[in-house]
Scaffold this motif. Structure first.
Motif, PDB file in Angstrom:
ATOM      1  N   MET A   1      38.023  54.237  47.937  1.00  0.00           N
ATOM      2  CA  MET A   1      39.166  53.618  47.251  1.00  0.00           C
ATOM      3  C   MET A   1      40.022  52.867  48.264  1.00  0.00           C
ATOM      4  O   MET A   1      40.451  53.443  49.257  1.00  0.00           O
ATOM      5  N   ARG A   2      40.246  51.589  48.034  1.00  0.00           N
ATOM      6  CA  ARG A   2      41.057  50.779  48.940  1.00  0.00           C
ATOM      7  C   ARG A   2      42.537  50.993  48.653  1.00  0.00           C
ATOM      8  O   ARG A   2      42.949  51.162  47.517  1.00  0.00           O
ATOM      9  N   GLN A   3      43.325  50.982  49.706  1.00  0.00           N
ATOM     10  CA  GLN A   3      44.752  51.220  49.558  1.00  0.00           C
ATOM     11  C   GLN A   3      45.568  49.932  49.497  1.00  0.00           C
ATOM     12  O   GLN A   3      46.760  49.964  49.218  1.00  0.00           O
ATOM     13  N   ASP A   4      44.934  48.784  49.766  1.00  0.00           N
ATOM     14  CA  ASP A   4      45.670  47.537  49.901  1.00  0.00           C
ATOM     15  C   ASP A   4      45.612  46.655  48.655  1.00  0.00           C
ATOM     16  O   ASP A   4      46.142  45.542  48.652  1.00  0.00           O
ATOM     17  N   VAL A   5      44.974  47.130  47.588  1.00  0.00           N
ATOM     18  CA  VAL A   5      44.852  46.323  46.373  1.00  0.00           C
ATOM     19  C   VAL A   5      45.227  47.176  45.164  1.00  0.00           C
ATOM     20  O   VAL A   5      45.142  48.407  45.205  1.00  0.00           O
ATOM     21  N   PRO A   6      45.637  46.533  44.060  1.00  0.00           N
ATOM     22  CA  PRO A   6      45.889  47.304  42.834  1.00  0.00           C
ATOM     23  C   PRO A   6      44.592  47.948  42.337  1.00  0.00           C
ATOM     24  O   PRO A   6      43.493  47.472  42.620  1.00  0.00           O
ATOM     25  N   MET A   7      44.731  49.031  41.581  1.00  0.00           N
ATOM     26  CA  MET A   7      43.545  49.612  40.963  1.00  0.00           C
ATOM     27  C   MET A   7      42.978  48.657  39.912  1.00  0.00           C
ATOM     28  O   MET A   7      41.758  48.497  39.799  1.00  0.00           O
ATOM     29  N   LEU A   8      43.865  48.008  39.150  1.00  0.00           N
ATOM     30  CA  LEU A   8      43.440  47.014  38.159  1.00  0.00           C
ATOM     31  C   LEU A   8      44.194  45.722  38.397  1.00  0.00           C
ATOM     32  O   LEU A   8      45.424  45.728  38.512  1.00  0.00           O
ATOM     33  N   HIS A   9      43.451  44.633  38.476  1.00  0.00           N
ATOM     34  CA  HIS A   9      44.047  43.310  38.692  1.00  0.00           C
ATOM     35  C   HIS A   9      43.308  42.330  37.792  1.00  0.00           C
ATOM     36  O   HIS A   9      42.093  42.135  37.940  1.00  0.00           O
TER      37      HIS A   9
ATOM     38  N   GLY B   1      38.434  33.770  33.399  1.00  0.00           N
ATOM     39  CA  GLY B   1      39.293  34.677  34.152  1.00  0.00           C
ATOM     40  C   GLY B   1      38.491  35.647  34.997  1.00  0.00           C
ATOM     41  O   GLY B   1      37.262  35.542  35.107  1.00  0.00           O
ATOM     42  N   ARG B   2      39.200  36.601  35.565  1.00  0.00           N
ATOM     43  CA  ARG B   2      38.567  37.608  36.416  1.00  0.00           C
ATOM     44  C   ARG B   2      39.258  38.951  36.232  1.00  0.00           C
ATOM     45  O   ARG B   2      40.475  39.004  36.053  1.00  0.00           O
ATOM     46  N   ILE B   3      38.461  40.015  36.325  1.00  0.00           N
ATOM     47  CA  ILE B   3      38.968  41.383  36.262  1.00  0.00           C
ATOM     48  C   ILE B   3      38.457  42.116  37.495  1.00  0.00           C
ATOM     49  O   ILE B   3      37.257  42.127  37.765  1.00  0.00           O
ATOM     50  N   TYR B   4      39.383  42.717  38.230  1.00  0.00           N
ATOM     51  CA  TYR B   4      39.027  43.483  39.423  1.00  0.00           C
ATOM     52  C   TYR B   4      39.470  44.931  39.252  1.00  0.00           C
ATOM     53  O   TYR B   4      40.591  45.195  38.772  1.00  0.00           O
ATOM     54  N   VAL B   5      38.618  45.872  39.639  1.00  0.00           N
ATOM     55  CA  VAL B   5      38.975  47.280  39.711  1.00  0.00           C
ATOM     56  C   VAL B   5      38.803  47.722  41.160  1.00  0.00           C
ATOM     57  O   VAL B   5      37.706  47.625  41.717  1.00  0.00           O
ATOM     58  N   ASP B   6      39.904  48.134  41.758  1.00  0.00           N
ATOM     59  CA  ASP B   6      39.924  48.539  43.168  1.00  0.00           C
ATOM     60  C   ASP B   6      39.311  47.453  44.057  1.00  0.00           C
ATOM     61  O   ASP B   6      38.571  47.737  45.001  1.00  0.00           O
ATOM     62  N   GLY B   7      39.607  46.208  43.723  1.00  0.00           N
ATOM     63  CA  GLY B   7      39.149  45.081  44.529  1.00  0.00           C
ATOM     64  C   GLY B   7      37.765  44.555  44.199  1.00  0.00           C
ATOM     65  O   GLY B   7      37.365  43.519  44.731  1.00  0.00           O
ATOM     66  N   SER B   8      37.034  45.251  43.323  1.00  0.00           N
ATOM     67  CA  SER B   8      35.680  44.821  42.959  1.00  0.00           C
ATOM     68  C   SER B   8      35.708  44.016  41.664  1.00  0.00           C
ATOM     69  O   SER B   8      36.295  44.457  40.662  1.00  0.00           O
TER      70      SER B   8
END
Length: 256
Positions: free
Chosen positions: A1-9, A62-69
């Protein structure tokens, strides 16, 4: 789990069925450990948006990211290519989802329902999973119901089993699509209690709900959707006590 990005973006998410546009550019961030409650009238796009997060629905733009992925697609040279089923399956193990209607396997016991995903998808050891399943059933108050079948449970009990089943996959993000809407009123509280405990444990959650008191007391953020757009977003006190948008005022006034 990355600490520098939102969990959902999510970035400018659009979804259409034919000529009917359901989502019209959704931009939402949920930080790790936050609870976001999505509010709004039926048909506003809340459930569709939730299903897009784990790619049960394919977005059109658009784009959906979870924990930067990036979810659902791989990006190469600025172009998006839909991920393979194997890639999607791996990503979905990180995202738990609880539906309105439980979706338990009727021919399996409560315990079997919980261990099925981790053993089949993640190749977990069945004996270790049984131990974890009992711990999860204790967590949701159903330790003594492990050998029952879904039809022997109340709706509230089935929904608590469904939550335990999602948690068995050890997700980083939990999605709830109106988890109490199919329940008799007297059973709603037992499910909300489990969700409140989850929130207090630090689980990141996105919840489509009509339970306003729950949203006021548990959410870190609430967002009101209407006609495929987020018309207002803020803390519960900001949105409930001092709404800025006329649509929010009308919605809250109608349900008061």
């Amino acid at each position: 789990m990355r600490q520098d990005v939102p969990m959902l973006h999510t970035v400018n998410v659009h979804k259409s069925y034919g000529d009917h546009e359901i989502l019209k550019g959704i931009n939402i961030d949920v930080e790790k450990g936050e609870v976001l409650c999505l509010l709004g009238p039926s048909g506003s796009g809340k459930s569709t948006f939730l299903r897009c997060i784990n790619h049960l629905e394919t977005i059109n733009a658009g784009r959906i990211y979870v924990d930067g992925s990036l979810i659902g697609f791989n990006e190469r040279k600025g172009r998006l290519y839909e991920q393979s089923e194997k890639e999607l399956c791996k990503i979905r193990t990180r995202i738990g989802m609880v539906f309105q209607n439980f979706n338990l396997f009727p021919h399996m016991t409560v315990l079997e329902n919980i261990i099925e995903g981790p053993v089949t998808v993640k190749k977990e050891d069945p004996r270790k999973m049984r131990q974890r399943a009992y711990a999860l059933l204790t967590q949701v108050g159903l330790r003594d119901w492990a050998d029952r079948f879904p039809k022997q449970l109340s709706g509230g009990q089935q929904q608590r089993v469904a939550i335990a089943r999602s948690l068995a996959m050890e997700p980083e993000l939990m999605l709830f699509d109106e988890p109490t809407s199919a329940l008799d009123p007297e059973l709603v509280g037992e499910v909300l209690t489990v969700m409140r405990d989850l929130a207090e444990s630090g689980m990141t959650m996105v919840i489509v709900t009509h339970e306003m008191e729950f949203a006021k007391n548990v959410a870190h953020k609430v967002a009101l959707m209407d006609h495929g757009r987020v018309v207002e977003e803020g803390t519960p006190s900001e949105v409930f006590e001092n709404p800025r948008h006329e649509r929010t005022k009308a919605f809250l006034g109608a349900i008061a």
